[in-house]
Design an enzyme around this catalytic site. Sequence first.
Site, PDB file in Angstrom:
ATOM      1  CG  HIS A   1      52.982  50.579  35.751  1.00  9.45           C
ATOM      2  ND1 HIS A   1      53.569  49.479  36.312  1.00  9.45           N
ATOM      3  CD2 HIS A   1      51.877  50.843  36.514  1.00  9.45           C
ATOM      4  CE1 HIS A   1      52.862  49.063  37.354  1.00  9.45           C
ATOM      5  NE2 HIS A   1      51.834  49.883  37.505  1.00  9.45           N
ATOM      6  CG  ASP A   2      51.221  53.881  31.587  1.00  7.35           C
ATOM      7  OD1 ASP A   2      51.528  52.697  31.386  1.00  7.35           O
ATOM      8  OD2 ASP A   2      50.056  54.258  31.825  1.00  7.35           O
TER       9      ASP A   2
ATOM     10  CG  ASP B   1      44.765  53.022  29.890  1.00  6.94           C
ATOM     11  OD1 ASP B   1      45.942  53.458  30.003  1.00  6.94           O
ATOM     12  OD2 ASP B   1      44.378  51.970  30.428  1.00  6.94           O
TER      13      ASP B   1
ATOM     14  CG  ASN C   1      44.079  52.568  33.676  1.00 11.71           C
ATOM     15  OD1 ASN C   1      44.304  51.429  34.089  1.00 11.71           O
ATOM     16  ND2 ASN C   1      45.038  53.392  33.278  1.00 11.71           N
TER      17      ASN C   1
ATOM     18  CB  THR D   1      50.896  54.226  28.218  1.00 11.46           C
ATOM     19  OG1 THR D   1      49.892  55.233  28.012  1.00 11.46           O
ATOM     20  CG2 THR D   1      52.241  54.734  27.740  1.00 11.46           C
TER      21      THR D   1
ATOM     22  CG  ASP E   1      47.822  55.870  31.128  1.00 11.21           C
ATOM     23  OD1 ASP E   1      48.033  55.251  30.077  1.00 11.21           O
ATOM     24  OD2 ASP E   1      47.388  55.322  32.163  1.00 11.21           O
TER      25      ASP E   1
ATOM     26  CG  PHE F   1      45.031  46.611  33.287  1.00 10.89           C
ATOM     27  CD1 PHE F   1      43.817  46.177  33.801  1.00 10.89           C
ATOM     28  CD2 PHE F   1      45.023  47.682  32.396  1.00 10.89           C
ATOM     29  CE1 PHE F   1      42.622  46.787  33.437  1.00 10.89           C
ATOM     30  CE2 PHE F   1      43.834  48.298  32.020  1.00 10.89           C
ATOM     31  CZ  PHE F   1      42.626  47.842  32.546  1.00 10.89           C
ATOM     32  CG  ASN F   2      48.350  48.504  29.670  1.00 13.35           C
ATOM     33  OD1 ASN F   2      47.301  48.912  30.160  1.00 13.35           O
ATOM     34  ND2 ASN F   2      49.487  49.178  29.726  1.00 13.35           N
TER      35      ASN F   2
HETATM   36  C1  BDR Z   1      49.285  49.355  33.361  1.00 19.41           C
HETATM   37  O1  BDR Z   1      47.917  49.168  33.702  1.00 19.41           O
HETATM   38  C2  BDR Z   1      47.295  50.398  33.945  1.00 19.41           C
HETATM   39  O2  BDR Z   1      46.481  50.337  35.059  1.00 19.41           O
HETATM   40  C3  BDR Z   1      48.381  51.414  34.070  1.00 19.41           C
HETATM   41  O3  BDR Z   1      47.958  52.674  33.575  1.00 19.41           O
HETATM   42  C4  BDR Z   1      49.503  50.850  33.247  1.00 19.41           C
HETATM   43  O4  BDR Z   1      49.413  51.231  31.899  1.00 19.41           O
HETATM   44  C5  BDR Z   1      50.131  48.674  34.414  1.00 19.41           C
HETATM   45  O5  BDR Z   1      49.820  47.327  34.485  1.00 19.41           O
HETATM   46 CA    CA Z   2      47.989  53.032  31.207  1.00 12.34          CA
END
Ligand code: BDR
Ligand code: CA
Length: 327
Positions: A241-242, A11, A40, A125, A16, A167-168
Amino acid sequence: MTHIPVILDCDPGHDDAFAILLAAAHPAIELLAITAVAGNASVAKTALNARRVCTVAGIEGVPIAAGLARPLHGAGIVAGDLHGESGLDGPGFGEPTVPLDPRDAITLLRETLLAHPVPVTLVPTGPLTNIAAFLLAHPDLAADRIDRIVLMGGSTGRGNRTPAAEFNIAADPEAADIVFSSGLDVTMIGLNVSHQAPAAPDVLTRLEALGTPLSRLCVELLTYFGTTYREVFGFAAPPLHDPLTVAHLIDPDLVTTVRAPVAVELTGTHTRGATVVDLDGVTGRPANARVGTAVDAPAFWDLIIDAVRTLSDRATPPSSPAPRANR
Ligand code: BDR
Ligand code: CA
């Protein structure tokens, strides 16, 4: 070198974008397809952003399809506070030349898995909506043709969307529950890992030193992400993160993992979307995932810098010597 066939479900999203770059650049990975999901930003925006990233990085021939626009249940959430209105704010992107595949993401997943001679690794991701929808629609195909799932999401500790939920997972807890309950080989790389590898100023300096259009764009992405992470969370540097998922595939020792039971909280009043990870085995439940616990941050950043260098070199191959004049 053996190639790990990968489908990236994402996303984009600043982090990402780097997952796409690393998967496309590294010789250990064979990037078969990219599927976009709402997260996102809306799925229209994340699919557009995937095409933008591939266009600026010269990534051609990898089909990009749009997936589901909403989570399996309830209303969607976006992360405009961190990624901006477009989902990829910061740099200016021109019109992408990389096209959108006419297939929807579930069809592209199915056809790619069927066409590939060996089982494929899925790397999600973003929210797990596309992946869960695929598992529900094609359970037999999933069991036969998916080698493993290496996802960014969750946390062994606190969340970021809520105090409990990352979040994911928070964006589609039911989808995450389907993935973690699937019986497939699932690896979870969560915030507890990604927060150990922030994009510190030396990373930006190293990218700047590459001096290419792509490296400058990467600096702009990280600068924007750094600003929002400072404003929203007070972080000195943003966690990327991703791409840790892809980095772990390239070098399994780069992220330390342990087998553990992971449950997704679906009903908690204040904890919906939390990943409840039983690292100490106190529940007696069987392990259903490998869970990332630590990362070799310098090795991770070396991979990222190398990926940007590789893609930059591909875009501008060294000029061949001028032909010698006939004598
Ligand atoms: C995740 O949430 C998204 O905002 C980022 O792309 C990542 O995948 C981190 O919490
Ligand atoms: Ca992401």
